[in-house]
Design a protein around this motif. Structure first.
Motif, PDB file in Angstrom:
ATOM      1  N   GLY A  30       0.805  -1.212   0.000  1.00 42.69           N
ATOM      2  CA  GLY A  30       0.000   0.000   0.000  1.00 42.69           C
ATOM      3  C   GLY A  30       0.841   1.265   0.000  1.00 42.69           C
ATOM      4  N   ILE A  31       0.226   2.323  -0.488  1.00 47.07           N
ATOM      5  CA  ILE A  31       0.912   3.614  -0.580  1.00 47.07           C
ATOM      6  C   ILE A  31       1.021   4.209   0.815  1.00 47.07           C
ATOM      7  CG2 ILE A  31       0.761   5.942  -1.528  1.00 47.07           C
ATOM      8  CD1 ILE A  31      -0.506   4.736  -4.012  1.00 47.07           C
ATOM      9  N   GLU A  32       2.225   4.650   1.142  1.00 46.90           N
ATOM     10  CA  GLU A  32       2.503   5.186   2.467  1.00 46.90           C
ATOM     11  C   GLU A  32       1.841   6.548   2.670  1.00 46.90           C
ATOM     12  OE1 GLU A  32       6.695   5.393   3.143  1.00 46.90           O
ATOM     13  OE2 GLU A  32       7.017   3.348   2.461  1.00 46.90           O
ATOM     14  N   ALA A  33       1.741   6.926   3.934  1.00 41.45           N
ATOM     15  CA  ALA A  33       1.265   8.250   4.319  1.00 41.45           C
ATOM     16  C   ALA A  33       2.204   8.782   5.391  1.00 41.45           C
ATOM     17  CB  ALA A  33      -0.169   8.175   4.841  1.00 41.45           C
ATOM     18  N   HIS A  34       2.328  10.093   5.462  1.00 40.41           N
ATOM     19  CA  HIS A  34       3.227  10.730   6.417  1.00 40.41           C
ATOM     20  C   HIS A  34       2.437  11.728   7.258  1.00 40.41           C
ATOM     21  CE1 HIS A  34       6.793   9.155   4.363  1.00 40.41           C
ATOM     22  NE2 HIS A  34       6.104   9.362   3.259  1.00 40.41           N
ATOM     23  N   LEU A  42      -0.886  14.852  14.453  1.00 40.64           N
ATOM     24  CA  LEU A  42      -1.417  15.570  13.296  1.00 40.64           C
ATOM     25  C   LEU A  42      -1.860  14.571  12.232  1.00 40.64           C
ATOM     26  CD1 LEU A  42       1.159  18.480  13.047  1.00 40.64           C
ATOM     27  CD2 LEU A  42      -1.162  18.569  13.946  1.00 40.64           C
ATOM     28  N   PRO A  43      -2.720  15.005  11.310  1.00 38.15           N
ATOM     29  CA  PRO A  43      -3.215  14.082  10.273  1.00 38.15           C
ATOM     30  C   PRO A  43      -2.110  13.601   9.343  1.00 38.15           C
ATOM     31  CG  PRO A  43      -4.288  16.254  10.129  1.00 38.15           C
ATOM     32  CD  PRO A  43      -3.293  16.328  11.216  1.00 38.15           C
ATOM     33  N   THR A  44      -2.410  12.508   8.662  1.00 36.09           N
ATOM     34  CA  THR A  44      -1.471  11.976   7.683  1.00 36.09           C
ATOM     35  C   THR A  44      -1.863  12.440   6.278  1.00 36.09           C
ATOM     36  OG1 THR A  44      -2.758   9.963   7.418  1.00 36.09           O
ATOM     37  CG2 THR A  44      -0.955   9.899   9.018  1.00 36.09           C
ATOM     38  N   VAL A  45      -0.866  12.484   5.429  1.00 40.80           N
ATOM     39  CA  VAL A  45      -1.062  12.853   4.030  1.00 40.80           C
ATOM     40  C   VAL A  45      -0.505  11.710   3.190  1.00 40.80           C
ATOM     41  CG1 VAL A  45      -0.514  14.513   2.229  1.00 40.80           C
ATOM     42  CG2 VAL A  45      -0.813  15.298   4.572  1.00 40.80           C
ATOM     43  N   SER A  46      -1.314  11.202   2.284  1.00 39.04           N
ATOM     44  CA  SER A  46      -0.926  10.066   1.461  1.00 39.04           C
ATOM     45  C   SER A  46       0.076  10.476   0.382  1.00 39.04           C
ATOM     46  CB  SER A  46      -2.163   9.465   0.788  1.00 39.04           C
ATOM     47  OG  SER A  46      -1.788   8.467  -0.127  1.00 39.04           O
ATOM     48  N   ASN A  47       1.015   9.589   0.126  1.00 40.81           N
ATOM     49  CA  ASN A  47       1.961   9.790  -0.973  1.00 40.81           C
ATOM     50  C   ASN A  47       1.249   9.753  -2.330  1.00 40.81           C
ATOM     51  OD1 ASN A  47       3.983   9.893   0.880  1.00 40.81           O
ATOM     52  ND2 ASN A  47       4.971   7.986   0.265  1.00 40.81           N
ATOM     53  N   GLY A  50       1.112  12.497  -4.957  1.00 41.01           N
ATOM     54  CA  GLY A  50       2.185  12.690  -5.925  1.00 41.01           C
ATOM     55  C   GLY A  50       1.748  12.414  -7.353  1.00 41.01           C
ATOM     56  N   ALA A  51       0.752  11.536  -7.514  1.00 39.16           N
ATOM     57  CA  ALA A  51       0.233  11.239  -8.854  1.00 39.16           C
ATOM     58  C   ALA A  51      -0.388  12.472  -9.496  1.00 39.16           C
ATOM     59  CB  ALA A  51      -0.786  10.106  -8.791  1.00 39.16           C
ATOM     60  N   LEU A  52      -0.782  13.447  -8.709  1.00 33.61           N
ATOM     61  CA  LEU A  52      -1.306  14.711  -9.223  1.00 33.61           C
ATOM     62  C   LEU A  52      -0.216  15.790  -9.220  1.00 33.61           C
ATOM     63  CD1 LEU A  52      -3.720  16.476 -10.126  1.00 33.61           C
ATOM     64  CD2 LEU A  52      -4.141  16.917  -7.712  1.00 33.61           C
ATOM     65  N   ILE A  53       0.554  15.826  -8.159  1.00 40.30           N
ATOM     66  CA  ILE A  53       1.548  16.891  -7.993  1.00 40.30           C
ATOM     67  C   ILE A  53       2.661  16.801  -9.030  1.00 40.30           C
ATOM     68  CG2 ILE A  53       3.352  17.742  -6.431  1.00 40.30           C
ATOM     69  CD1 ILE A  53       1.386  17.100  -4.126  1.00 40.30           C
ATOM     70  N   LEU A 130      11.076  11.067  -2.192  1.00 41.26           N
ATOM     71  CA  LEU A 130      11.559   9.711  -1.956  1.00 41.26           C
ATOM     72  C   LEU A 130      11.574   9.382  -0.464  1.00 41.26           C
ATOM     73  CD1 LEU A 130      14.432   9.645  -4.592  1.00 41.26           C
ATOM     74  CD2 LEU A 130      12.136   8.661  -4.792  1.00 41.26           C
ATOM     75  N   ALA A 131      11.650  10.406   0.371  1.00 41.83           N
ATOM     76  CA  ALA A 131      11.643  10.198   1.821  1.00 41.83           C
ATOM     77  C   ALA A 131      10.312  10.585   2.463  1.00 41.83           C
ATOM     78  CB  ALA A 131      12.767  11.013   2.469  1.00 41.83           C
ATOM     79  N   PHE A 132       9.629  11.602   1.913  1.00 39.04           N
ATOM     80  CA  PHE A 132       8.462  12.174   2.598  1.00 39.04           C
ATOM     81  C   PHE A 132       7.203  12.253   1.760  1.00 39.04           C
ATOM     82  CE2 PHE A 132      12.302  14.415   4.149  1.00 39.04           C
ATOM     83  CZ  PHE A 132      12.335  13.891   5.417  1.00 39.04           C
ATOM     84  N   GLY A 133       7.190  11.717   0.559  1.00 39.80           N
ATOM     85  CA  GLY A 133       6.048  11.906  -0.320  1.00 39.80           C
ATOM     86  C   GLY A 133       6.131  13.268  -0.978  1.00 39.80           C
ATOM     87  N   ALA A 134       5.164  13.605  -1.803  1.00 43.30           N
ATOM     88  CA  ALA A 134       5.218  14.856  -2.564  1.00 43.30           C
ATOM     89  C   ALA A 134       4.595  16.036  -1.832  1.00 43.30           C
ATOM     90  CB  ALA A 134       4.522  14.677  -3.904  1.00 43.30           C
ATOM     91  N   VAL A 135       3.596  15.785  -1.016  1.00 42.40           N
ATOM     92  CA  VAL A 135       2.845  16.891  -0.402  1.00 42.40           C
ATOM     93  C   VAL A 135       3.683  17.637   0.629  1.00 42.40           C
ATOM     94  CG1 VAL A 135       0.818  17.484   0.977  1.00 42.40           C
ATOM     95  CG2 VAL A 135       0.630  15.792  -0.840  1.00 42.40           C
ATOM     96  N   LEU A 136       4.321  16.923   1.530  1.00 43.09           N
ATOM     97  CA  LEU A 136       5.068  17.588   2.599  1.00 43.09           C
ATOM     98  C   LEU A 136       6.202  18.470   2.073  1.00 43.09           C
ATOM     99  CD1 LEU A 136       5.130  14.815   5.343  1.00 43.09           C
ATOM    100  CD2 LEU A 136       3.544  16.716   5.060  1.00 43.09           C
ATOM    101  N   PRO A 137       7.031  18.012   1.129  1.00 37.14           N
ATOM    102  CA  PRO A 137       8.059  18.913   0.598  1.00 37.14           C
ATOM    103  C   PRO A 137       7.467  20.125  -0.117  1.00 37.14           C
ATOM    104  CG  PRO A 137       8.593  16.656   0.047  1.00 37.14           C
ATOM    105  CD  PRO A 137       7.220  16.644   0.641  1.00 37.14           C
TER     106      PRO A 137
END
Length: 171
Positions: A30-34, A42-47, A50-53, A130-137
């Motif tokens: 499964g796709i990770e969340a951070h 705090l809430p998690t954000v799914s990696n 990145g498919a949109l970002i 690669l470490a944090f998904g696309a949303v957090l960076p």
């Protein structure tokens, strides 16, 4: 290489570094969340975002390929990626004494460098993802991008107002 080849290379890098890890995650549990700010409260954000970002950032960056020098484009892209690797690596290694100054330095650099440019944002977000998904960076870089945009605009106004010439450092 011509711009068409450069654009293809950019899309290949964007897809390989951005979307292939998502496919790997999906196929392996499964796709990770951070968590936001790495805080479990705090809430998690799914990696998966990145498919949109990544396609949006790739599109913006590919448009920049046609308006700037190719060497400058790839230099900016690579330097942002190396900086992101230093930040992510120090964070993952638990070296807060390195991570904090690197994170703060982005805001200082935003005063003098055009960190809001698409190739810089794409290089930074791709490597950090690669470490944090696309949303957090992307969220972490937004304040620096706004600061860089305002600083660039102020330099442009200053140049036009007091020096009588127009700068080539367009937003």
């Amino acid at each position: 290489m011509n711009n068409n080849r450069q654009t293809q290379l950019l899309w290949l890098l964007t897809l390989a570094m951005g979307l292939l890890p998502l496919g790997w995650q999906w196929l392996h549990g499964g796709i990770e969340a951070h968590h936001l700010l790495a805080d479990p409260n705090l809430p998690t954000v799914s990696n998966a975002w990145g498919a949109l970002i990544f396609p949006v950032l790739g599109l913006l960056a590919s448009r920049r390929l046609t308006v700037i020098n190719l060497f400058s484009f790839w230099r900016n892209f690579a330097l942002a990626g190396f900086y992101a690797a230093a930040v992510a690596g120090s964070f993952l290694a638990g070296a807060e004494q390195i991570t904090q100054p690197l994170f703060i330095a982005v805001f200082v650099m935003a005063l003098v460098l055009p960190l809001h440019r698409a190739e810089i944002v794409l290089g930074y977000v791709l490597v950090m993802s690669l470490a944090f998904g696309a949303v957090l960076p992307l969220l972490m870089s937004l304040p620096a991008m706004v600061l860089a945009c305002v600083a660039t605009w102020l330099r442009e106004v200053w140049t036009r107002r007091f020096k009588g010439t127009q700068s080539t450092n367009a937003i």
